[in-house]
Design a protein around this motif. Sequence first.
Motif, short mmCIF file in Angstrom:
data_model
loop_
_atom_site.label_atom_id
_atom_site.label_comp_id
_atom_site.label_asym_id
_atom_site.label_seq_id
_atom_site.Cartn_x
_atom_site.Cartn_y
_atom_site.Cartn_z
N ASP A 181 -8.00 8.48 7.64
CA ASP A 181 -7.63 9.13 6.37
C ASP A 181 -6.61 8.27 5.64
OD1 ASP A 181 -9.19 11.20 7.23
OD2 ASP A 181 -7.52 12.58 7.63
N HIS A 182 -6.74 8.20 4.33
CA HIS A 182 -5.78 7.47 3.50
C HIS A 182 -4.99 8.46 2.65
CE1 HIS A 182 -7.66 3.89 4.93
NE2 HIS A 182 -7.13 3.09 4.02
N PRO A 183 -3.75 8.11 2.28
CA PRO A 183 -2.94 9.03 1.48
C PRO A 183 -3.53 9.18 0.07
CG PRO A 183 -1.80 6.94 1.73
CD PRO A 183 -3.01 6.88 2.61
N TYR A 184 -3.25 10.31 -0.55
CA TYR A 184 -3.80 10.60 -1.87
C TYR A 184 -3.49 9.49 -2.88
CZ TYR A 184 -4.95 13.09 -6.12
OH TYR A 184 -5.50 13.45 -7.32
N GLU A 212 0.82 -1.21 0.00
CA GLU A 212 0.00 0.00 0.00
C GLU A 212 0.87 1.27 0.00
OE1 GLU A 212 -3.77 -0.76 2.72
OE2 GLU A 212 -1.97 -1.67 3.53
N PRO A 213 0.37 2.35 -0.62
CA PRO A 213 1.15 3.59 -0.71
C PRO A 213 1.29 4.30 0.64
CG PRO A 213 -1.03 3.89 -1.68
CD PRO A 213 -0.92 2.44 -1.33
N VAL A 214 2.37 5.05 0.77
CA VAL A 214 2.67 5.75 2.02
C VAL A 214 2.18 7.20 1.98
CG1 VAL A 214 4.49 6.31 3.68
CG2 VAL A 214 4.74 4.32 2.19
N GLY A 215 2.20 7.83 0.80
CA GLY A 215 1.87 9.25 0.77
C GLY A 215 1.23 9.68 -0.53
#
Length: 159
Positions: free
Chosen positions: A76-79, A17-20
């Motif tokens: 909240d999830h990163p963009y 999964e993405p970090v940012g």
Amino acid sequence: MALTLYKKKRSFKDTPEPVGGKASGAVLRFVVQKHDATRLHYDFRLEMEGVLKSWAVPKGPSLNPEDKRLAMMVEDHPYDYRTFEGTIPKGNYGAGTVMVWDQGEVTGADASDREGSEEELRRGLEKGRLSFKLHGEKLRGEFALVKVNGRGENAWLLM
Ligand code: MN
């Protein structure tokens, strides 16, 4: 920063999964991801303040105006999560397969430009009543997220 909880729940050496990620600018985006985890559900995410405000919708969004779907607000999830598809390995938070089910632009119910829409969404979030228009492939038209009183602080209805 709004992503503290997101990062705390995950071990980035074990999950793809993405970090940012940074919002691109021109329009506000939404995404719905089909998440085949312990229980199949749909994650509904709206771009706001550079992150994706997120709700887990067990039954998924409906196009029937009479349906109200329970939507539990999550961290909240990163963009960059907007385009994430893949498998979160066993033993990790949210283990299972994630697929983009629908995505597109989101505008406010009244405003149509980016600034106006974001301001409208932000106020709606504070009030516990968000109205917006989705311009996706499957989801098109006006939707609302309304906070439910008395069912815990994270319960909303998507309609
Ligand atoms: Mn999920």
